[in-house]
Design an enzyme around this catalytic site. Structure first.
Site, PDB file in Angstrom:
ATOM      1  N   LYS A   1       2.668  -4.051   6.530  1.00  0.00           N
ATOM      2  CA  LYS A   1       2.862  -4.124   5.517  1.00  0.00           C
ATOM      3  C   LYS A   1       4.703  -3.799   4.693  1.00  0.00           C
ATOM      4  O   LYS A   1       4.894  -4.856   4.280  1.00  0.00           O
ATOM      5  CB  LYS A   1       2.272  -3.133   4.406  1.00  0.00           C
ATOM      6  CG  LYS A   1       0.482  -3.000   4.234  1.00  0.00           C
ATOM      7  CD  LYS A   1       0.481  -4.233   3.655  1.00  0.00           C
ATOM      8  CE  LYS A   1      -0.708  -4.803   3.460  1.00  0.00           C
ATOM      9  NZ  LYS A   1      -1.337  -5.766   2.969  1.00  0.00           N
TER      10      LYS A   1
ATOM     11  N   TYR B   1      -1.167  -0.682  10.693  1.00  0.00           N
ATOM     12  CA  TYR B   1      -1.080  -1.251   9.287  1.00  0.00           C
ATOM     13  C   TYR B   1      -0.318  -1.281   8.841  1.00  0.00           C
ATOM     14  O   TYR B   1       0.271  -2.633   8.037  1.00  0.00           O
ATOM     15  CB  TYR B   1      -3.122  -0.675   8.961  1.00  0.00           C
ATOM     16  CG  TYR B   1      -3.258  -1.181   7.274  1.00  0.00           C
ATOM     17  CD1 TYR B   1      -2.769  -3.001   6.961  1.00  0.00           C
ATOM     18  CD2 TYR B   1      -3.314  -0.334   6.425  1.00  0.00           C
ATOM     19  CE1 TYR B   1      -3.155  -2.639   5.831  1.00  0.00           C
ATOM     20  CE2 TYR B   1      -3.261  -0.708   5.080  1.00  0.00           C
ATOM     21  CZ  TYR B   1      -3.225  -1.810   4.637  1.00  0.00           C
ATOM     22  OH  TYR B   1      -3.680  -2.234   3.780  1.00  0.00           O
TER      23      TYR B   1
ATOM     24  N   SER C   1       0.559  -1.172  -0.195  1.00  0.00           N
ATOM     25  CA  SER C   1      -0.092   0.018   0.207  1.00  0.00           C
ATOM     26  C   SER C   1       1.406   1.596   0.147  1.00  0.00           C
ATOM     27  O   SER C   1       1.996   1.230   0.028  1.00  0.00           O
ATOM     28  CB  SER C   1      -0.774   0.190   1.340  1.00  0.00           C
ATOM     29  OG  SER C   1      -0.926   1.030   1.724  1.00  0.00           O
TER      30      SER C   1
HETATM   31  P1  NAD Z   1     -10.541  -7.675   1.654  1.00  0.00           P
HETATM   32  O1  NAD Z   1     -10.886  -7.083   2.565  1.00  0.00           O
HETATM   33  O2  NAD Z   1     -12.064  -7.545   0.254  1.00  0.00           O
HETATM   34  O3  NAD Z   1     -10.122  -8.549   0.966  1.00  0.00           O
HETATM   35  C1  NAD Z   1      -9.266  -9.701   1.822  1.00  0.00           C
HETATM   36  C2  NAD Z   1      -9.683 -10.310   2.188  1.00  0.00           C
HETATM   37  O4  NAD Z   1      -8.862 -11.154   2.656  1.00  0.00           O
HETATM   38  C3  NAD Z   1     -11.368 -10.978   2.018  1.00  0.00           C
HETATM   39  O5  NAD Z   1     -11.630 -11.878   1.452  1.00  0.00           O
HETATM   40  C4  NAD Z   1     -10.663 -11.759   3.822  1.00  0.00           C
HETATM   41  O6  NAD Z   1     -11.324 -12.709   4.174  1.00  0.00           O
HETATM   42  C5  NAD Z   1      -9.866 -12.020   3.419  1.00  0.00           C
HETATM   43  N1  NAD Z   1      -9.043 -12.530   4.363  1.00  0.00           N
HETATM   44  C6  NAD Z   1      -8.614 -11.653   5.635  1.00  0.00           C
HETATM   45  N2  NAD Z   1      -7.509 -12.681   6.489  1.00  0.00           N
HETATM   46  C7  NAD Z   1      -7.529 -13.672   6.185  1.00  0.00           C
HETATM   47  C8  NAD Z   1      -6.898 -14.572   6.499  1.00  0.00           C
HETATM   48  N3  NAD Z   1      -5.658 -14.605   7.482  1.00  0.00           N
HETATM   49  N4  NAD Z   1      -6.776 -15.993   6.220  1.00  0.00           N
HETATM   50  C9  NAD Z   1      -7.740 -15.570   4.461  1.00  0.00           C
HETATM   51  N5  NAD Z   1      -8.360 -15.070   4.518  1.00  0.00           N
HETATM   52  C10 NAD Z   1      -8.474 -13.576   4.901  1.00  0.00           C
HETATM   53  O7  NAD Z   1      -9.618  -5.946   1.331  1.00  0.00           O
HETATM   54  P2  NAD Z   1      -9.327  -5.470  -0.464  1.00  0.00           P
HETATM   55  O8  NAD Z   1     -10.419  -4.273  -0.093  1.00  0.00           O
HETATM   56  O9  NAD Z   1      -9.596  -6.275  -1.757  1.00  0.00           O
HETATM   57  O10 NAD Z   1      -7.827  -5.725  -0.164  1.00  0.00           O
HETATM   58  C11 NAD Z   1      -6.510  -6.483  -0.107  1.00  0.00           C
HETATM   59  C12 NAD Z   1      -5.650  -6.598  -0.320  1.00  0.00           C
HETATM   60  O11 NAD Z   1      -4.832  -5.626  -0.943  1.00  0.00           O
HETATM   61  C13 NAD Z   1      -5.443  -6.026   1.344  1.00  0.00           C
HETATM   62  O12 NAD Z   1      -3.675  -6.854   1.511  1.00  0.00           O
HETATM   63  C14 NAD Z   1      -5.092  -4.693   1.111  1.00  0.00           C
HETATM   64  O13 NAD Z   1      -3.660  -4.858   2.498  1.00  0.00           O
HETATM   65  C15 NAD Z   1      -4.420  -4.171   0.387  1.00  0.00           C
HETATM   66  N6  NAD Z   1      -4.482  -3.296  -0.545  1.00  0.00           N
HETATM   67  C16 NAD Z   1      -6.079  -2.589   0.149  1.00  0.00           C
HETATM   68  C17 NAD Z   1      -6.341  -1.278  -0.484  1.00  0.00           C
HETATM   69  C18 NAD Z   1      -7.457  -0.929  -0.285  1.00  0.00           C
HETATM   70  O14 NAD Z   1      -8.166   0.446  -0.814  1.00  0.00           O
HETATM   71  N7  NAD Z   1      -9.344  -1.583  -0.835  1.00  0.00           N
HETATM   72  C19 NAD Z   1      -5.096   0.159  -0.563  1.00  0.00           C
HETATM   73  C20 NAD Z   1      -4.377  -0.459  -0.122  1.00  0.00           C
HETATM   74  C21 NAD Z   1      -3.729  -2.505  -0.578  1.00  0.00           C
HETATM   75  C1  UD1 Z   2      -7.612   5.240   3.235  1.00  0.00           C
HETATM   76  C2  UD1 Z   2      -6.114   4.365   4.791  1.00  0.00           C
HETATM   77  C3  UD1 Z   2      -5.242   4.464   4.162  1.00  0.00           C
HETATM   78  C4  UD1 Z   2      -5.833   3.051   2.264  1.00  0.00           C
HETATM   79  C5  UD1 Z   2      -6.904   4.004   1.676  1.00  0.00           C
HETATM   80  C6  UD1 Z   2      -7.552   3.224   0.167  1.00  0.00           C
HETATM   81  C7  UD1 Z   2      -5.794   5.871   6.490  1.00  0.00           C
HETATM   82  C8  UD1 Z   2      -5.672   6.910   7.449  1.00  0.00           C
HETATM   83  N1  UD1 Z   2      -5.804   5.488   4.857  1.00  0.00           N
HETATM   84  O1  UD1 Z   2      -6.830   6.265   3.110  1.00  0.00           O
HETATM   85  O2  UD1 Z   2      -3.905   2.834   4.738  1.00  0.00           O
HETATM   86  O3  UD1 Z   2      -5.003   2.694   1.738  1.00  0.00           O
HETATM   87  O4  UD1 Z   2      -7.379   4.820   2.681  1.00  0.00           O
HETATM   88  O5  UD1 Z   2      -8.417   3.813   0.411  1.00  0.00           O
HETATM   89  O6  UD1 Z   2      -7.163   5.657   6.612  1.00  0.00           O
HETATM   90  N2  UD1 Z   2     -12.298  12.159   3.219  1.00  0.00           N
HETATM   91  C9  UD1 Z   2     -14.027  13.174   3.676  1.00  0.00           C
HETATM   92  N3  UD1 Z   2     -15.271  12.251   4.448  1.00  0.00           N
HETATM   93  C10 UD1 Z   2     -15.243  11.183   5.091  1.00  0.00           C
HETATM   94  C11 UD1 Z   2     -13.857  10.130   4.159  1.00  0.00           C
HETATM   95  C12 UD1 Z   2     -12.628  10.559   3.540  1.00  0.00           C
HETATM   96  O7  UD1 Z   2     -13.729  14.049   3.763  1.00  0.00           O
HETATM   97  O8  UD1 Z   2     -16.367  10.442   5.235  1.00  0.00           O
HETATM   98  C13 UD1 Z   2     -11.417  12.600   2.812  1.00  0.00           C
HETATM   99  C14 UD1 Z   2     -10.169  11.980   3.715  1.00  0.00           C
HETATM  100  O9  UD1 Z   2     -10.246  13.326   4.360  1.00  0.00           O
HETATM  101  C15 UD1 Z   2      -8.786  12.538   2.593  1.00  0.00           C
HETATM  102  C16 UD1 Z   2     -10.246  11.704   1.510  1.00  0.00           C
HETATM  103  O10 UD1 Z   2     -11.494  11.677   1.500  1.00  0.00           O
HETATM  104  O11 UD1 Z   2      -9.114  13.769   2.158  1.00  0.00           O
HETATM  105  C17 UD1 Z   2     -10.356   9.958   0.789  1.00  0.00           C
HETATM  106  O12 UD1 Z   2     -10.021   9.189   2.602  1.00  0.00           O
HETATM  107  P1  UD1 Z   2     -10.417   7.652   2.076  1.00  0.00           P
HETATM  108  O13 UD1 Z   2     -10.772   6.920   1.255  1.00  0.00           O
HETATM  109  O14 UD1 Z   2     -10.219   7.292   3.571  1.00  0.00           O
HETATM  110  O15 UD1 Z   2      -8.640   7.456   1.902  1.00  0.00           O
HETATM  111  P2  UD1 Z   2      -6.996   7.459   2.407  1.00  0.00           P
HETATM  112  O16 UD1 Z   2      -7.194   8.605   4.231  1.00  0.00           O
HETATM  113  O17 UD1 Z   2      -6.435   8.364   1.394  1.00  0.00           O
END
Ligand code: NAD
Ligand code: UD1
Length: 337
Positions: free
Chosen positions: A150, A146, A122
């Site tokens: 990573k 978190y 991330s």
């Molecule tokens: P998500 O929660 O939708 O998917 C994660 C999946 O992992 C889920 O289906 C959950 O059931 C499974 N899981 C969790 N713990 C587990 C375990 N111990 N054993 C087996 N399965 C397990 O999340 P996502 O948004 O799809 O994210 C996927 C990956 O991407 C994560 O590693 C997250 O940290 C990373 N990531 C996500 C974002 C985002 O904004 N969504 C941003 C940066 C990185």
């Molecule tokens: C968050 C996570 C980041 C993750 C990312 C995925 C935190 C501190 N970081 O980041 O680890 O990878 O999501 O998408 O949580 N905002 C509002 N109102 C809301 C929600 C958000 O104004 O109800 C604003 C926030 O202040 C920010 C922007 O929208 O400026 C984006 O927020 P968000 O979607 O939560 O993402 P991140 O903060 O970038």
């Protein structure tokens, strides 16, 4: 090739499954369903005409996982916990799921002689920006548990590669993934009140909340609200297919997946309103603790190494989010998640 996908039943994982199936890969999804959906896995057949094998299990169950991955050629590792606020309250859960879980995965891969891995990291590993855009050489100083999990995992992967240069590893640092598959059959439907901006705006448009709280309008950004690099989930998923293709030689390379373009909170409000035809009422409230004013990716390394760049626009992200959000009103809740 057969790909083993941990966390493949989650938001990002299911979209990666679509792209892999459409490209012709066989896939085995391994997920404990703590935040995943079997319904979403079933929807893969409707979208692609092909099926994914789903094995329900925890990545910390090394023996079960080792058995499940037998015969696979490569791993995409997404399983883990991902909520920043929760990680501050429950750091041990985060280190156990994310770090311990990854150690189990790497040992199971070694036992099966599988040494090709794409890991979901991330942009949160960068922490507060010293210089923007974030390039892969930016200092790594995550500010919450978190993000620290990573970074620990990234360091483990770098050490592993140094110990055995047969490993082929790409570390993908995602910026802000949003949107849904254009079919509207899979997407992100968080349980409870969403923490993240796009799902919250979508729920305001759907009438689930009266207004959006905009966390601060006094940042040093063009309109004073926070700026992020939002990336369409389908672009992000396609980046994984490209990463697998790029893993023909041993390496351990971190690569940003972002667009390089920042948008403010109010840019999103406006774009979503246009896409949905709904007004998005909002109120300016104080800044959210721990928020960064602005960050976005330098996406040039992905272009160079993966031959990949994001192609979808903010309007596409909003349209596809709204399409999915509109459909979950009339299908069972579990379809999204
Ligand atoms: P998500 O929660 O939708 O998917 C994660 C999946 O992992 C889920 O289906 C959950 O059931 C499974 N899981 C969790 N713990 C587990 C375990 N111990 N054993 C087996 N399965 C397990 O999340 P996502 O948004 O799809 O994210 C996927 C990956 O991407 C994560 O590693 C997250 O940290 C990373 N990531 C996500 C974002 C985002 O904004 N969504 C941003 C940066 C990185
Ligand atoms: C968050 C996570 C980041 C993750 C990312 C995925 C935190 C501190 N970081 O980041 O680890 O990878 O999501 O998408 O949580 N905002 C509002 N109102 C809301 C929600 C958000 O104004 O109800 C604003 C926030 O202040 C920010 C922007 O929208 O400026 C984006 O927020 P968000 O979607 O939560 O993402 P991140 O903060 O970038």
């Amino acid at each position: 090739m057969k790909i083993f996908i941990t966390g493949g039943a989650g938001y990002i994982g299911t979209h990666i499954c679509v792209e892999l199936l459409q490209t012709g890969y066989d896939i085995v999804v391994y997920d404990n369903l703590s935040n995943g959906s079997t319904e979403a896995i079933h929807q893969l057949k409707t979208i692609t005409g092909k099926t994914a094998v789903l094995i329900i299990g925890d990545i910390r169950d090394e023996a079960r996982m080792s058995e499940a991955m037998r015969g696979c050629d490569a791993v995409i590792h997404l399983a883990g916990l991902k909520a920043v606020g929760e990680s501050v309250e429950k750091p041990l859960d985060y280190y156990d799921n994310n770090v311990h879980g990854t150690l189990c995965l790497l040992r199971a891969m070694q036992a099966n002689n599988i040494k090709t891995l794409v890991f979901s990291s991330s942009a949160t590993v960068y922490g507060d920006p010293v210089k923007l855009p974030f390039s892969e050489s930016h200092p790594l100083q995550p500010t919450n548990p978190y993000g620290k999990t990573k970074l620990v995992i990234e360091d483990i992967l770098r050490d592993l590669y140094h110990s055995d240069s047969k490993w082929k590893i790409v570390i993908l640092r995602y910026f802000n993934p949003v949107g849904a598959h254009p079919s509207g059959l899979i997407g992100e439907d968080p349980l409870g009140i969403p923490n993240n901006l796009m799902p919250f705006i979508a729920q305001v448009a759907a009438g689930k909340h009266k207004f959006l709280n905009v966390y601060g309008d006094d940042y040093p950004t063009p309109d004073g609200t926070g700026v992020r690099d939002y990336i369409h989930i389908v672009d992000l998923a396609q980046g994984h297919v490209k990463a697998l293709e790029a893993l023909s030689v041993p390496q351990c390379t971190p690569i940003n997946l972002g667009t390089g373009q920042g948008y403010s909170v109010l840019d999103l409000v406006k774009a979503f309103s246009n896409a949905s035809g709904k007004e998005i009422p909002y109120e300016i409230v104080p800044r959210r603790a721990g928020d960064i004013a602005e960050f976005y990716a330098d996406p040039s390394l992905a272009q160079k190494i993966l031959k990949w760049s994001a192609s979808k626009t903010l309007d596409d992200m909003c349209r596809d989010t709204w399409n999915f959000q509109s459909k979950i009103k009339c299908v069972p809740k579990s379809v999204g998640k």
